[in-house]
Design a protein around this motif. Structure first.
Motif, mmCIF file in Angstrom:
data_model
loop_
_atom_site.group_PDB
_atom_site.id
_atom_site.type_symbol
_atom_site.label_atom_id
_atom_site.label_comp_id
_atom_site.label_asym_id
_atom_site.label_seq_id
_atom_site.Cartn_x
_atom_site.Cartn_y
_atom_site.Cartn_z
ATOM 1 N N HIS A 1 -62.559 5.871 -13.232
ATOM 2 C CA HIS A 1 -63.861 6.564 -13.185
ATOM 3 C C HIS A 1 -64.993 5.617 -12.758
ATOM 4 C CE1 HIS A 1 -65.996 10.286 -13.642
ATOM 5 N NE2 HIS A 1 -66.887 9.795 -14.464
ATOM 6 N N LYS B 1 -66.045 19.770 -22.206
ATOM 7 C CA LYS B 1 -64.585 19.674 -22.194
ATOM 8 C C LYS B 1 -63.976 20.690 -23.161
ATOM 9 C CE LYS B 1 -63.193 15.250 -22.137
ATOM 10 N NZ LYS B 1 -63.194 13.755 -22.076
ATOM 11 N N VAL C 1 -65.248 8.803 -24.295
ATOM 12 C CA VAL C 1 -65.509 7.517 -23.674
ATOM 13 C C VAL C 1 -64.192 6.904 -23.213
ATOM 14 C CG1 VAL C 1 -66.404 5.203 -24.062
ATOM 15 C CG2 VAL C 1 -67.582 7.175 -25.041
ATOM 16 N N LEU C 2 -64.231 6.290 -22.044
ATOM 17 C CA LEU C 2 -63.024 5.756 -21.427
ATOM 18 C C LEU C 2 -62.896 4.268 -21.734
ATOM 19 C CD1 LEU C 2 -61.037 7.155 -19.224
ATOM 20 C CD2 LEU C 2 -62.211 5.652 -17.631
ATOM 21 N N THR D 1 -68.793 4.010 -19.616
ATOM 22 C CA THR D 1 -67.988 4.785 -18.674
ATOM 23 C C THR D 1 -67.341 5.930 -19.444
ATOM 24 O OG1 THR D 1 -67.544 2.839 -17.348
ATOM 25 C CG2 THR D 1 -66.077 4.717 -17.027
ATOM 26 N N PHE D 2 -67.562 7.125 -18.941
ATOM 27 C CA PHE D 2 -67.080 8.304 -19.650
ATOM 28 C C PHE D 2 -65.792 8.826 -19.043
ATOM 29 C CE2 PHE D 2 -71.504 7.901 -20.649
ATOM 30 C CZ PHE D 2 -71.554 8.235 -21.985
ATOM 31 N N ASN D 3 -65.149 9.675 -19.807
ATOM 32 C CA ASN D 3 -63.933 10.300 -19.321
ATOM 33 C C ASN D 3 -64.201 11.796 -19.124
ATOM 34 O OD1 ASN D 3 -61.485 11.475 -18.882
ATOM 35 N ND2 ASN D 3 -60.424 10.355 -20.505
ATOM 36 N N ARG E 1 -72.981 10.368 -14.601
ATOM 37 C CA ARG E 1 -71.820 9.790 -15.278
ATOM 38 C C ARG E 1 -70.559 10.648 -15.128
ATOM 39 N NH1 ARG E 1 -72.869 5.574 -14.741
ATOM 40 N NH2 ARG E 1 -71.551 4.624 -16.327
#
Lengths: 691, 691
Positions: free
Chosen positions: A233, A81, B677-678, B666-668, A193
């Motif tokens: 997600h 990112k 991380v989301l 769950t990732f962002n 993921r």
């Protein structure tokens, strides 16, 4: 915290040693570096990107080996990112900049597949309408894509894929379904993921003509499918997707698995540049020539070879610098007790492991250059719908991919072992690249599998030359085979290698003759004697290797004859030494294959050892400067043993004494006591809870 | 959480496949297992210890690849301590039980050096008085010891060690000191965080005779030193000690560094069975024959060979079982579209990588057995102060250590690559053992270094045979060399290998002749032509390998001729196939060395390929049962690909889908957003803070 070790120095001064090595060779490193690394502005780009990355705390690497695999993915995603933000901040937009980031960050990004297979597939296989819809989202990174082809049960055999995409005419939809466990998509990078979208390759099932209930398969076809919700997600209902878990390498990458339960996608999901399903009849219509896909596969393989040379150069850089600094034992024949110990790189037993690999980096380089040139040329032909050159190019690229990735993968480990004890330590800087690179002999075509395609192609070519020995040759292989066929009845004079008396040209001819002779034997066995393919497989694997070696040797010879003439002395002569060392070392390793094919006389073999020893003596004074020319920055090396300034021991000690988190904890070694950690709030329970 | 994938099955049933493989071979696995693994009650001990370990949560292994390196040490220490408690609870006290624990736990224990080099050194080199003081503490594990010999600057060259131990007559003390950074002790296992005590090997400095201020070195000497406080476990003032950081493998082990600042220890610290410093004069008096130390080195190397066979057997077990279950592609010559895909193990290109290694496990086994026997016999001689057999045994053990650890280390990777994509995954179960085992070619004598000792020994023997050709032979090497010298003027008849027509005896003779001929060439070059040692090093390395291969082949032949006759049919015949496959595969790999030495005729080489193919066809039906006989328990394999029941895909899926902690987060993936991380409390900051 200062202590008495701050004032200590190593017994031998590594920095002075490397400086002396550099002073001892007149090679112009900058000139050679430009000669090797100017394509697409590689050198300048590397400098520019290193400067930016070095300033970013997120890209500090010295704790990498202390992170767990889940942590590696966390960090990998954060970096992926950040790279997007940095690129925009710096105003860099090209794919080359992006690739340079990934190369220097030195881990596979969780975004990796988005800009490689995902983008490429949409660009090459989507219809114009589909491209108009998807490309802006892709280029803007509004979605993150992956490429779901391999399955748990099938990798190499793409036709054996089990995931189904069944056309439902009433709804004008496809139903994607995993009928078995082995139909699970598997290994697909960025999918575990990260990705929001996937190219899913599935067997296209269409109604049998004239039947409503019966279906038949039309082979694997790519579909573009959103797999996770844009907000949460979370995967959509009917899709199970996740990360497959830790592997040898690629810790930062979320290689994934994915299964579908009668999952419906609209008709527009099928990428339809080359095939379309008609709304009315459900019949398939094919258009265009999908062979163009092999073009990009060939390009990818050209990249793999160019990458292999840099990876090998990296291992060789570390090995050469460290073994030039490392000293161990005095010369066994020396009588002088006060003499310094020998530099390890001065032992022939160390040279024979490292210096032929140094020569190999250049052999790989020139063939990589040749592949790129050939690819550009054949692109033009393909644009004109002339697919003739593709088969030849594809075959060459398969054999070379197999050979070059094996040379690099084995070469890393050879360098590591040549460095003795410290080669096993994290200070080598090779732990990560070694683990990651071990995937290369398998991915993008298993190294043993794809050699069968090379051999099949060579057998076909030889058969055509036999039946038509005077047809105008279409490529160098035709020329070689025709020459062979005209001369093989009366064996060509065998080349006698006597010390340094064999000419470069004669070396090249030996490799060519061997390749042609093995091709002829394979043709004889398969086409004339009609032997089962399976029985010939090992022989065919060796044929592919011999053929690829002849390309490396021939190309190296051609290039240094032409392009290196622009370089100042002694570089051309040193490159010639590299050529001869690579060639004679290979000849020695496979000597029985050369004598068997009458490419080299048996009596030449025993003198090869001395010739190789002499070449290594010639090359030795230039070794440090030759690896300098590959310009691997310290930021990438991350190696105490291989750092440019030669401060090997100072850095090893600093890593251990000042940067090792384990040394911040005091443990309790007494077996009577259950607690692991002494006098701390956390007695180690958190760690044990993970078991 | 149940989902639609629960009901899915793999396309081909792995369990049924392995069952069919087992039904297809009449080999009595139990009988063969007993034949291979009865020494010291290995099999029963393995069963007993596995049963206990399986019940202990602390020894669950399926999260190992998800732990960070510091976590691995935490867990390693917790396990080391638990093993002590379990052993006492179960009433097991022998070293064999302890070794079995470590073997099955499959990671080097932080206590490892205590019971190996620490204990052994005290037992062998301490005086009776010192033993009386230290042995109870050691055996009771009241202290934890390590062995500090290697340094940052010196490993192989023990005489080059830089740590000093200077005798201070006034105080009757030694002053241990690190004069340089490279004098830092380095690599020493158990020292980084665990040990309370260390054997420190340092250059003994004593006053020059007749001088008060001048000192001279009397070579490396072992001292026993307490390095950390018993209560706080902090190092004493004047000692800097810590863990060197992450490495390729050995994550659970705290390999350490240590430096001393004029650190004083009492006179009693010097282990004084073989050397003592007199109180008055500070002169050294030597006593006894320290060559006995080579005896235990030889024993350690015998163990290394026996371990190598089990490690290789483990990799081969995984590879054989997986490639028997894995199917890919139909036969290229098959016309039947409905036919099942071929088992991967039926491809000769896969067989040629795995089956010779399967044969190699047996070759290593019989030589390991021979080494143990020889060691027991020579122990008796040593007890009687007869050190004659030691040189021969030490030389053989050095060459074999080099060859066998290389065969195993390379063999693991060959097996891994033969398994294609899944071979790169954590499900192979080979990630850890591979990384750990890569240390073996370097430790306990670098594999290239120690071959020089072998060659030196052989040259000496050959020289003595030349000058005294009719002396009564002292060992088989003398016999061989004398035979060679009598016959080498008129070359012995060359063995012509035609398909299966070469006799076992002729194969053995070819290996013997090659070893003798290369020894003679080395003798000629060094003793007669007086060539510099350094120039000969590569040749001498090859000599050592050839000599060791002749031991493997000869020993294999002798053992299966005698001991395997007790086994039921078809096991003896299958072992003979293994013998021939190992020998002919080796012969083929080094064919030019055999033809060069006139051990095999050049015209025999081309037919070797077919002979090898035929042997693999013979061996193939028994492959699964042969690996079963090695009895590697699933608890040790930890391999989805290699599990006994063949449920490969079910286990791979279960590992990924149900036991992978990364899938719980769950990732962002949106690059615009800094959080990784989301929707969680922890947004990944803790991980990034570690950078």
């Amino acid at each position: 915290m200062p202590d008495f070790t701050d004032a200590l120095k190593p017994r031998y001064d590594g920095a002075a040693t490397l400086q002396a090595e550099r002073d001892g060779s007149p090679i112009d490193v900058d000139e050679l570096a430009k000669h090797l690394l100017s394509r697409d502005g590689f050198l300048q780009r590397q400098d520019r990107v290193v400067r930016v990355l070095q300033k970013e705390k997120l890209f500090k690497k010295d704790q990498t080996l202390n992170l767990s695999r889940p942590e590696r993915y966390h960090v990998g995603l954060a970096r992926a990112k950040a790279v997007q933000r940095i690129m925009r901040r710096e105003g860099w937009t090209t794919g080359e900049d992006y690739k340079m980031f990934e190369y220097l960050v030195d881990e596979v990004s969780p975004y990796h597949l988005h800009l490689t297979m995902f983008l490429t597939t949409v660009r090459e296989q989507a219809s114009e309408e589909q491209k108009k819809y998807w490309m802006p989202k892709i280029l803007n990174w509004d979605i993150i894509g992956c490429y779901a082809q391999s399955e748990l049960g099938h990798g190499s055999n793409v036709r054996g894929l089990e995931t189904l995409a069944k056309w439902i005419p009433e709804k004008q939809e496809f139903e994607i379904h995993s009928p078995t466990l082995t139909a699970s998509k598997w290994w697909n990078g960025s999918m575990g993921r990260t990705a929001t979208h996937a190219i899913v390759v599935a067997q296209l099932l269409l109604p049998k003509k004239g039947s409503k209930s019966e279906y038949e398969s039309h082979g694997p076809q790519p579909f573009i499918v959103q797999i996770r919700d844009s907000k949460t997600h979370q995967p959509f209902e009917g899709i199970v997707v996740g990360d497959i878990g830790p592997k040898y390498g690629y810790a930062s990458m979320d290689n994934g698995y994915m299964l579908f339960d009668h999952y419906r996608v609209p008709k527009s999901a099928m990428l339809s540049r080359y095939a379309e399903v008609s709304d009315e009849t459900g019949a398939i219509s094919r258009k265009g020539h999908p062979a163009v896909v092999y073009g990009s596969l060939t390009y990818v393989r050209g990249q793999i070879i160019m990458h292999a040379r840099l990876v090998l150069a990296r291992a060789v850089t570390v090995a050469v610098r460290y073994t030039a600094v490392r000293r161990q034992f005095r010369d066994r024949d020396s009588k002088n007790e006060a003499e310094d110990e020998m530099k390890v790189l001065d032992y022939p037993t160390v040279q024979i492991r490292i210096l032929p690999l140094l020569a190999t980096t250049f052999a790989l380089h020139y063939t990589g250059e040749m592949m790129y040139d050939l690819y550009s040329k054949s692109r033009e032909a393909i644009e004109k719908d002339n697919f003739g050159p593709l088969a030849e190019l594809h075959s060459a690229s398969s054999g070379l991919k197999s050979l070059c990735t094996m040379l690099a993968a084995d070469g890393i480990e050879t360098c590591r072992r040549a460095m003795g004890g410290h080669g096993f330590g994290g200070g080598s800087g090779l732990v990560g690249v070694n683990a990651d690179y071990l995937s290369k002999p398998t991915v993008e075509g298993d190294n043993w599998m794809i050699t069968q395609q090379v051999a099949a192609h060579l057998i076909k070519k030889m058969a055509s030359c036999v039946s038509n020995p005077n047809a105008p040759p279409k490529d160098p292989t035709d020329t070689l085979f025709q020459f062979y066929l005209k001369n093989h009845a009366h064996h060509i004079p065998q080349n006698v290698v006597r010390a340094d008396q064999i000419s470069d040209q004669a070396i090249v001819e030996a490799f060519q003759w061997r390749a042609a002779d093995l091709s002829y034997r394979a043709y004889q066995a398969r086409v004339v004697d009609k032997k089962p393919w399976t029985k010939l497989m090992i022989q065919l694997h060796s044929l592919s290797r011999a053929y690829s070696e002849h390309i490396l040797v021939t190309t190296f010879y051609n290039y240094f004859q032409t392009t290196s003439t622009n370089l100042s002395s002694p570089t051309p002569a040193v490159l010639r030494t590299c050529f001869r060392l690579y060639a004679l070392f290979t000849l020695d390793t496979f000597s029985s294959s050369f004598t068997l094919t009458n490419s080299v006389a048996a009596e030449s073999i025993p003198v090869l050892q001395d010739a190789i020893l002499n070449l290594m003596v010639e090359l030795r004074p230039h070794a440090v400067k030759l690896v300098d020319a590959w310009s691997i920055p310290d930021f990438l090396l991350q190696s105490a043993l291989g750092r440019y300034d030669g401060r090997v021991y100072e850095e090893l000690y600093d890593m251990a004494h000042r940067r090792n988190p384990l040394n911040k904890v005091t443990f309790n070694p007494d077996w009577r006591c259950e607690e692991i950690v002494l006098g701390s709030e956390d007695r180690g329970e958190a760690v044990l809870a993970k078991l």
